[in-house]
Structure formats: C-alpha cells, structure tokens
Design a protein around this motif. Structure first.
Motif, PDB file in Angstrom:
ATOM      1  N   VAL A 136       0.838  -1.199   0.000  1.00 14.44           N
ATOM      2  CA  VAL A 136       0.000   0.000   0.000  1.00 14.44           C
ATOM      3  C   VAL A 136       0.877   1.254   0.000  1.00 14.44           C
ATOM      4  CG1 VAL A 136      -1.690   1.328   1.330  1.00 14.44           C
ATOM      5  CG2 VAL A 136      -1.983  -1.131   1.044  1.00 14.44           C
ATOM      6  N   ALA A 137       1.971   1.236   0.759  1.00 10.86           N
ATOM      7  CA  ALA A 137       2.872   2.384   0.780  1.00 10.86           C
ATOM      8  C   ALA A 137       3.510   2.606  -0.593  1.00 10.86           C
ATOM      9  CB  ALA A 137       3.950   2.181   1.838  1.00 10.86           C
ATOM     10  N   THR A 138       3.897   1.527  -1.256  1.00  9.34           N
ATOM     11  CA  THR A 138       4.475   1.641  -2.596  1.00  9.34           C
ATOM     12  C   THR A 138       3.451   2.178  -3.587  1.00  9.34           C
ATOM     13  OG1 THR A 138       5.980  -0.203  -2.165  1.00  9.34           O
ATOM     14  CG2 THR A 138       5.584   0.363  -4.466  1.00  9.34           C
ATOM     15  N   LEU A 139       2.221   1.662  -3.482  1.00  7.89           N
ATOM     16  CA  LEU A 139       1.151   2.154  -4.344  1.00  7.89           C
ATOM     17  C   LEU A 139       0.926   3.647  -4.128  1.00  7.89           C
ATOM     18  CD1 LEU A 139      -1.268   1.767  -6.275  1.00  7.89           C
ATOM     19  CD2 LEU A 139      -2.622   1.120  -4.267  1.00  7.89           C
ATOM     20  N   ALA A 140       0.965   4.068  -2.870  1.00 10.39           N
ATOM     21  CA  ALA A 140       0.743   5.477  -2.555  1.00 10.39           C
ATOM     22  C   ALA A 140       1.753   6.377  -3.244  1.00 10.39           C
ATOM     23  CB  ALA A 140       0.796   5.688  -1.045  1.00 10.39           C
ATOM     24  N   ALA A 141       2.980   5.883  -3.369  1.00  9.80           N
ATOM     25  CA  ALA A 141       4.028   6.669  -4.007  1.00  9.80           C
ATOM     26  C   ALA A 141       3.784   6.849  -5.501  1.00  9.80           C
ATOM     27  CB  ALA A 141       5.390   6.012  -3.779  1.00  9.80           C
ATOM     28  N   ARG A 142       2.958   5.968  -6.073  1.00 12.35           N
ATOM     29  CA  ARG A 142       2.701   6.022  -7.520  1.00 12.35           C
ATOM     30  C   ARG A 142       1.356   6.668  -7.864  1.00 12.35           C
ATOM     31  NH1 ARG A 142       6.347   2.077  -9.551  1.00 12.35           N
ATOM     32  NH2 ARG A 142       7.955   1.877  -7.937  1.00 12.35           N
ATOM     33  N   LEU A 143       0.430   6.701  -6.911  1.00 15.61           N
ATOM     34  CA  LEU A 143      -0.910   7.235  -7.189  1.00 15.61           C
ATOM     35  C   LEU A 143      -0.865   8.763  -7.145  1.00 15.61           C
ATOM     36  CD1 LEU A 143      -3.883   6.581  -7.770  1.00 15.61           C
ATOM     37  CD2 LEU A 143      -4.281   6.563  -5.285  1.00 15.61           C
ATOM     38  N   VAL A 144      -0.846   9.370  -8.313  1.00 16.50           N
ATOM     39  CA  VAL A 144      -0.753  10.824  -8.431  1.00 16.50           C
ATOM     40  C   VAL A 144      -2.102  11.479  -8.168  1.00 16.50           C
ATOM     41  CG1 VAL A 144      -0.209  12.722  -9.999  1.00 16.50           C
ATOM     42  CG2 VAL A 144       1.142  10.621 -10.071  1.00 16.50           C
ATOM     43  N   ARG A 145      -3.132  10.904  -8.763  1.00 15.05           N
ATOM     44  CA  ARG A 145      -4.488  11.433  -8.600  1.00 15.05           C
ATOM     45  C   ARG A 145      -5.469  10.293  -8.859  1.00 15.05           C
ATOM     46  NH1 ARG A 145      -7.640  16.084  -8.814  1.00 15.05           N
ATOM     47  NH2 ARG A 145      -9.564  15.943 -10.056  1.00 15.05           N
ATOM     48  N   GLY A 146      -6.365  10.064  -7.915  1.00 10.89           N
ATOM     49  CA  GLY A 146      -7.339   8.993  -8.102  1.00 10.89           C
ATOM     50  C   GLY A 146      -7.687   8.324  -6.796  1.00 10.89           C
ATOM     51  N   ALA A 147      -8.117   7.075  -6.882  1.00 11.04           N
ATOM     52  CA  ALA A 147      -8.582   6.342  -5.704  1.00 11.04           C
ATOM     53  C   ALA A 147      -8.180   4.879  -5.816  1.00 11.04           C
ATOM     54  CB  ALA A 147     -10.103   6.468  -5.563  1.00 11.04           C
ATOM     55  N   ALA A 148      -8.223   4.193  -4.679  1.00  7.00           N
ATOM     56  CA  ALA A 148      -7.917   2.761  -4.632  1.00  7.00           C
ATOM     57  C   ALA A 148      -8.895   2.093  -3.686  1.00  7.00           C
ATOM     58  CB  ALA A 148      -6.484   2.532  -4.168  1.00  7.00           C
ATOM     59  N   PHE A 149      -9.375   0.912  -4.085  1.00  6.78           N
ATOM     60  CA  PHE A 149     -10.345   0.166  -3.280  1.00  6.78           C
ATOM     61  C   PHE A 149      -9.904  -1.296  -3.201  1.00  6.78           C
ATOM     62  CE2 PHE A 149     -12.535   3.637  -5.434  1.00  6.78           C
ATOM     63  CZ  PHE A 149     -13.128   4.294  -4.363  1.00  6.78           C
ATOM     64  N   PHE A 150      -9.856  -1.821  -1.983  1.00  6.68           N
ATOM     65  CA  PHE A 150      -9.454  -3.207  -1.765  1.00  6.68           C
ATOM     66  C   PHE A 150     -10.517  -3.932  -0.954  1.00  6.68           C
ATOM     67  CE2 PHE A 150      -5.500  -0.844  -2.292  1.00  6.68           C
ATOM     68  CZ  PHE A 150      -4.885  -1.581  -3.303  1.00  6.68           C
ATOM     69  N   ALA A 151     -10.945  -5.092  -1.465  1.00  8.65           N
ATOM     70  CA  ALA A 151     -11.903  -5.946  -0.767  1.00  8.65           C
ATOM     71  C   ALA A 151     -11.174  -7.207  -0.318  1.00  8.65           C
ATOM     72  CB  ALA A 151     -13.069  -6.310  -1.686  1.00  8.65           C
ATOM     73  N   ASP A 152     -11.362  -7.572   0.949  1.00  9.52           N
ATOM     74  CA  ASP A 152     -10.671  -8.749   1.469  1.00  9.52           C
ATOM     75  C   ASP A 152     -11.264  -9.120   2.817  1.00  9.52           C
ATOM     76  OD1 ASP A 152      -8.631 -10.785   1.495  1.00  9.52           O
ATOM     77  OD2 ASP A 152      -7.359  -9.385   0.386  1.00  9.52           O
ATOM     78  N   TYR A 153     -10.866 -10.295   3.317  1.00 12.01           N
ATOM     79  CA  TYR A 153     -11.326 -10.678   4.644  1.00 12.01           C
ATOM     80  C   TYR A 153     -10.293 -10.250   5.679  1.00 12.01           C
ATOM     81  CZ  TYR A 153      -8.814 -14.883   2.952  1.00 12.01           C
ATOM     82  OH  TYR A 153      -7.921 -15.741   2.376  1.00 12.01           O
ATOM     83  N   GLY A 154     -10.776  -9.758   6.817  1.00 12.69           N
ATOM     84  CA  GLY A 154      -9.865  -9.284   7.838  1.00 12.69           C
ATOM     85  C   GLY A 154     -10.573  -8.494   8.913  1.00 12.69           C
ATOM     86  N   PHE A 155      -9.754  -7.852   9.759  1.00 10.45           N
ATOM     87  CA  PHE A 155     -10.266  -7.161  10.937  1.00 10.45           C
ATOM     88  C   PHE A 155      -9.467  -5.889  11.180  1.00 10.45           C
ATOM     89  CE2 PHE A 155     -10.069 -11.793  11.705  1.00 10.45           C
ATOM     90  CZ  PHE A 155     -11.426 -12.096  11.799  1.00 10.45           C
ATOM     91  N   PRO A 156     -10.019  -4.966  11.984  1.00 11.47           N
ATOM     92  CA  PRO A 156      -9.183  -3.890  12.510  1.00 11.47           C
ATOM     93  C   PRO A 156      -8.228  -4.452  13.560  1.00 11.47           C
ATOM     94  CG  PRO A 156     -11.380  -3.756  13.445  1.00 11.47           C
ATOM     95  CD  PRO A 156     -11.423  -4.835  12.410  1.00 11.47           C
TER      96      PRO A 156
END
Length: 361
Positions: free
Chosen positions: A217-237
C-alpha cells in the motif's frame, strides 16, 4: 510431502533452505510456496478459482460467485474515475479475470484496464476471459511510475506473505521453517519483533505480522498521483486482529474447497492466506500521503453501490448467489472494503455513504 522428491517445489525449497543455514522466516517460505516460477501455487497452471470442487478449483471468490459483485463495484469505480477525470483502471492480482470482465462490461467504453499479475499461467486465462474487451486491456509486470485513475484489488492483500511471531509466555520468537528428517517443520528463534499492540497474549499464542501488505500500500501510494484505490478482502481492525482469544492467528490453507492450518505439507498444491490487518493497511496508506476515504463491511459497501437494485427481476439462483455476498454468515461481514484517495478533495465514495467504520480502525 517430503523435501526429497526430485523436481518438486518441496525439493527446491528444501535445497535452498539447507544452503541458507537450515532456517527460513515464514514469509520467505510462504512466498516460495505461492509464487516460485512454474511450481508455486499461483504459477503452476492448475485451476484455482471456481464455485464448485468438481471444477478442480480450491476456493471461490466473490466475482466467481456472482457477476453482480463486479456490477455493483463498477458503480464505485465509475464515480471515482469521474471525480479524477481519468479513464484508467489498475487491478492487482486479477485471478481468473472474472472481476475485470464484470467491471469492463459496466464501465464506459473509453476505460482502459491494466492488469498487474506475476503469474504467466493466470495471465493466459485472463486473456482468454477478457478477449471480448481485448483492445481495452493491458498486462504489466510491475507498477507504473505514476497512476492517474482507480486501483482495485479483490482478495489480493491476504495472499501477501506474512511473518509469524510466537509467544512462549516469557519472550517472543519469530516462527520459521526448517527441515527435520526430510520434512518441513516449525522452528522458532528469539526476535526483537513485536506485535503492534500488547494485548495480554497467553502462552502458546501465534500471531501474524502482515508487513508486506502494508509495504504494498505504501508503494502504491508513491505512484498514485491522482485517483482512488479500493481493496476488498477478509480481515479485521487491529483490536480484533490481535485479540488475545485469537491464539492461533489467522493463517489458513485452502484446497478443494476445504480449509486446514498446516502450510508445511502439500507445498505448492494449496493456497496459503492470512487475514488482513486493516488498521495496518490504513496507517500505511495514510503515512504515505493517501486519504483514507472509507472502510466498511462488504455487505454495506455493495448495498451502497446498488446491489439490491441490480437484483430486481433476477431469477432465484442469481438472488441466492448474490445473497452470499452480503449475508453475515457468508461473505457479508468477514469481508471488508477499504478506500484511499489522493488529489480528490471533498470526494465521498458511494460505497461508504452509509455504515462507514473508519472510526474503528
């Protein structure tokens, strides 16, 4: 499976493990079991995704279960594309291509779809499934330097290797893998690593550190100039992920639609996953400059995106399969969706307009 069988994944891992001093941390073992070229679970060419064991598959994901998953999700993607003034969608770990096909069928025809997938065998299957959309689809080995558009991932974070920590009542050990009498075996070593919380763990507790998901996610953040990202998965806080009653952690294997907890046997022949720590994922994105724009259950997300409207006039089978996406005892509650954005001030994603749980992270 022993480590001595010739030309097997176990033999290859066993040889490397011995050459490296006889011990690997579990995340390295998991990476080899899943992604070793030509032999790993996701690279060997065998069926993986499917609704029924008779198909030769090992588990089902939401897009294989119902095409309405992608149809509803596409409404969120379309809204985000419009907010960004973009026409590019990037999917990581596209699996069978079912999710991509559903999104492409519902998105505007000027949308270009990019798939980032390391498995050549899965790419071939994706290309076959996405043939009707061929001019609009491209495949990539790595992330681009800059992304303007929308990033999606369905059950991709859970397949990223995790480290294991074991508490013996006095100190933490990193749980790794060794070879004992020709077979893989657990082997613990003292470590300075710690879980992010001190939850009063009981002796014998094993937990995961899903650091690679956060790093992704941190690597993706460095590349996302403008836009959004959505991830669906199983898990918890975090507070649920490291609850002291969860003494065995969340590591799980899947084969022929059956689950077990032993990743050291049938290596390369079954999936290995761990639930997602959504707090860690959210913090990784936030620390890297992304806005966390929503977090909720899959049921609430799909309902916000109009799933119930899509069910109007549907036949009983379609309704029954779609209900599995949103009922609590199926996928509705265990699966979550998290959203990030950059450069979209005031953007309120459709999928989080009701029932947002960001405050629980």
């Amino acid at each position: 499976m022993t480590t001595g069988e010739p030309d097997s994944l176990s033999a290859r891992i066993g040889a490397r493990l011995r050459a490296d001093g006889g011990w690997w941390p579990f995340d390295r073992f998991m990476a080899a079991a899943l992604y070793e070229p030509g032999l790993g679970y996701y690279t060997r060419g065998a069926p993986v995704f499917g609704a029924m064991p008779a198909s030769g598959s090992d588990f089902v994901t939401a897009p294989e279960l119902s095409p309405l998953f992608g149809a509803a999700f596409a409404r969120q993607v379309a809204q985000a594309l419009a907010a960004a003034g973009a026409h590019e969608v990037w999917e990581f770990g596209a699996g069978s291509g079912a999710f991509a096909a559903q999104l492409l069928a519902a998105l505007p025809p000027d949308t270009h779809y990019h798939v980032v997938d390391l498995s050549g065998t899965l790419r071939a299957r994706q290309a076959e499934r996405l043939a009707p959309f061929a001019p609009r689809v491209s495949w990539h080995d790595t992330l681009p330097e800059a992304i303007e558009g929308v990033v999606v991932g369905n059950e991709v974070l859970d397949a990223m290797p995790v480290q294991l920590l074991h508490w013996d009542g006095e100190r933490w050990h990193e749980r790794g893998v060794a070879v004992d009498d020709g077979r893989f075996a657990w082997a613990d070593r003292p470590t300075g690593l710690r879980p992010p919380v001190d939850a009063g763990f009981l002796p014998g507790t094993t937990v995961e550190l899903p650091r690679q998901a956060s790093a992704f996610v941190a690597t993706l953040a460095a590349r996302l100039v403008r836009g959004a990202a959505f991830f669906a998965d199983y898990g918890f806080p975090e507070r649920e992920y490291y609850h002291p009653q969860r003494r065995g952690g969340t590591l799980m294997c899947h084969r022929a639609h059956r689950a077990d907890t032993d990743p050291l046997v049938e290596v390369g022949e079954k999936d290995i996953t761990a639930h997602v720590d959504f707090t860690a994922v959210a913090l990784a994105g936030q620390d890297a400059g992304l806005d966390v724009v929503g977090y909720t259950s899959q049921a609430r997300f799909l309902a916000n995106c109009g799933l119930l409207d899509l069910l109007e006039g549907a036949d009983l089978k379609t309704i029954a399969n779609a209900q599995k996406l949103i009922t609590e005892h199926e996928m509705g509650e265990l699966f979550k969706v998290i959203g990030f954005a950059r450069g979209l001030p005031g953007f309120v994603p459709l999928g989080f307009t009701a029932g947002d749980r960001t405050h629980t992270l």
